[in-house]
Write an enzyme that holds these catalytic residues in place. Sequence first.
Site, mmCIF file in Angstrom:
data_model
loop_
_atom_site.group_PDB
_atom_site.id
_atom_site.type_symbol
_atom_site.label_atom_id
_atom_site.label_comp_id
_atom_site.label_asym_id
_atom_site.label_seq_id
_atom_site.Cartn_x
_atom_site.Cartn_y
_atom_site.Cartn_z
ATOM 1 N N ARG A 26 20.424 26.877 7.516
ATOM 2 C CA ARG A 26 19.170 26.876 6.776
ATOM 3 C C ARG A 26 18.737 25.480 6.045
ATOM 4 O O ARG A 26 17.612 25.397 5.800
ATOM 5 C CB ARG A 26 19.405 27.669 5.265
ATOM 6 C CG ARG A 26 19.429 29.019 5.632
ATOM 7 C CD ARG A 26 19.637 29.663 4.218
ATOM 8 N NE ARG A 26 19.493 31.380 4.527
ATOM 9 C CZ ARG A 26 20.091 32.308 3.590
ATOM 10 N NH1 ARG A 26 20.802 31.793 2.813
ATOM 11 N NH2 ARG A 26 19.670 33.466 3.903
ATOM 12 N N LYS A 49 20.790 53.122 8.141
ATOM 13 C CA LYS A 49 20.097 54.030 7.377
ATOM 14 C C LYS A 49 18.538 54.172 7.554
ATOM 15 O O LYS A 49 18.000 53.289 7.792
ATOM 16 C CB LYS A 49 20.561 53.665 6.096
ATOM 17 C CG LYS A 49 21.672 53.717 5.601
ATOM 18 C CD LYS A 49 21.919 53.731 4.119
ATOM 19 C CE LYS A 49 23.348 54.300 3.592
ATOM 20 N NZ LYS A 49 23.345 53.600 2.231
ATOM 21 N N GLY A 105 18.331 40.296 9.376
ATOM 22 C CA GLY A 105 19.902 40.358 9.292
ATOM 23 C C GLY A 105 20.715 40.672 10.372
ATOM 24 O O GLY A 105 20.627 39.823 11.284
ATOM 25 N N GLY A 108 15.662 39.794 3.295
ATOM 26 C CA GLY A 108 14.837 40.632 2.438
ATOM 27 C C GLY A 108 13.178 40.345 2.627
ATOM 28 O O GLY A 108 12.262 40.979 2.584
HETATM 29 P P1 AMP Z 1 21.318 48.027 8.577
HETATM 30 O O1 AMP Z 1 21.989 46.890 7.555
HETATM 31 O O2 AMP Z 1 20.999 49.054 8.138
HETATM 32 O O3 AMP Z 1 20.331 47.301 9.530
HETATM 33 O O4 AMP Z 1 22.435 48.211 9.617
HETATM 34 C C1 AMP Z 1 23.187 47.475 10.459
HETATM 35 C C2 AMP Z 1 24.574 48.221 10.677
HETATM 36 O O5 AMP Z 1 24.262 49.359 11.438
HETATM 37 C C3 AMP Z 1 25.466 47.445 11.621
HETATM 38 O O6 AMP Z 1 26.496 46.634 10.928
HETATM 39 C C4 AMP Z 1 25.893 48.094 12.818
HETATM 40 O O7 AMP Z 1 27.295 48.403 13.038
HETATM 41 C C5 AMP Z 1 25.595 49.553 12.065
HETATM 42 N N1 AMP Z 1 25.389 50.499 13.073
HETATM 43 C C6 AMP Z 1 24.331 50.573 14.195
HETATM 44 N N2 AMP Z 1 24.613 51.635 15.011
HETATM 45 C C7 AMP Z 1 25.428 52.496 14.245
HETATM 46 C C8 AMP Z 1 25.946 53.822 14.360
HETATM 47 N N3 AMP Z 1 25.540 54.578 15.682
HETATM 48 N N4 AMP Z 1 26.856 54.258 13.577
HETATM 49 C C9 AMP Z 1 27.289 53.576 12.649
HETATM 50 N N5 AMP Z 1 26.685 52.377 12.306
HETATM 51 C C10 AMP Z 1 25.922 51.906 13.077
#
Ligand code: AMP
Length: 421
Positions: free
Chosen positions: A35, A222, A378, A401
């Site tokens: 950064r 999610k 992220g 964010g």
């Molecule tokens: P997010 O913070 O919602 O962008 O999610 C990122 C996280 O989703 C990462 O740490 C990945 O390991 C996890 N991820 C990606 N695909 C899967 C999956 N099929 N099952 C569980 N976790 C997942």
Amino acid sequence: MQTIDNFNFAGKKAFVRVDFNVPLNDQLQVTDPTRIRAALPTLKKILSDGGSIIIGSHLGRPKNGPEDKFSLKHILPTVSELLGVPVQFADDCMGEDAAKKAAALKPGEVLMLENLRFYAEEEGKPRGLSADATEEEKAAAKKEIKEKQKEFTKRLASYADVYVNDAFGTAHRAHASTALIAEYFDADHKMFGKLMQNEVDAVEKVLKTAKKPVTAIIGGSKVSTKITIIKNLMTKVDNLLIVGGMAFTFSKAQGGKIGNSLCEDDMLDLANEILAEGKKSGVNIILPTDCVAADKFAADANTQICSDKEIPDGWMGLDLGPESIKTMSEVIKNSKTILWNGPAGVFEFDKFAAGSKALAEAIAAATANGAFSLIGGGDSVAAINKFNLADKVSYVSTGGGALLEFIEGKELPGIKAIRGY
Ligand code: AMP
């Protein structure tokens, strides 16, 4: 709108809001200066014009005034070294010392102020309210801090002739130094820094002036955290690739058997609505057709390839299968604009990194072929770095964010304060 490249800083003092919220180790040394490096082009431009700089930043989340572990003095040696000039320090951003040092700055000199968030005025939220405060007490405290915030902002502005915002990471916050301060400078004397300008340009290249076909790859764990992004993208993209853990909610919504895969049952109806909306508006929504299923969530799990809709009981989908990789890579390679947010699998474990890696390679290939690609938010940044492909894509965003809110179509206070929208 004033731009940093057009402005001559000779003899001017610039208040530059940066995001030096860098990670520190137990000895309070900087462990990742990314950064700080990101702000160097802006800082160097001002110095090379013959201007002087007052650096403002936050570090961490201090909630009760000054705290040594959040002091910006710890990063002073790194900033001086990377910038190549000695950097002075004011150990209270509001004190007499800060005002005196700012006033005495000569061309080519740099002053860094102590953590702006040592003052509640920076964020403009009351601190230290007792848990049983009444609604009236809360309202009075809010009013009081907003009043004090005006004084705080005015004082920060008084240090400088020009305001430069280069803190994209906090652009979604309407804080004193990230947005409110802009009011105290006329249109010719407030501007984005180079990093901020690049971030804004990159997102607008994808959302506003994109060359078709436009493909967005949305992944991660999610649906609920990405739903606003998906809705905003539906009016802007030709192809929407849904990957990662969130794809299983879509699979179940369509009647698939998903075993122990991630799923948000309260999002099933919404998943179907999105698919229906895609059909109606002609957006090509592509879901995985196969996956790498695992018998546990672990680096050494046993695995098998199976259909996304027929995952055996007790198993969970943790990455894209080969058929999905092939289909999705083709779509990506034929795109002219690509946005990637969220990994396609649990890329942190090598066994489940192949999907994210293949998509990253397809993005790199499309970019080599003239496409514009933006990676951000992220974990997809961590993924592209893990695969050493960051320099093979057009732009890797520094904003978490802030980037997500920008892609959601929200107005960011830090951007609006400078250009009016
Ligand atoms: P997010 O913070 O919602 O962008 O999610 C990122 C996280 O989703 C990462 O740490 C990945 O390991 C996890 N991820 C990606 N695909 C899967 C999956 N099929 N099952 C569980 N976790 C997942």
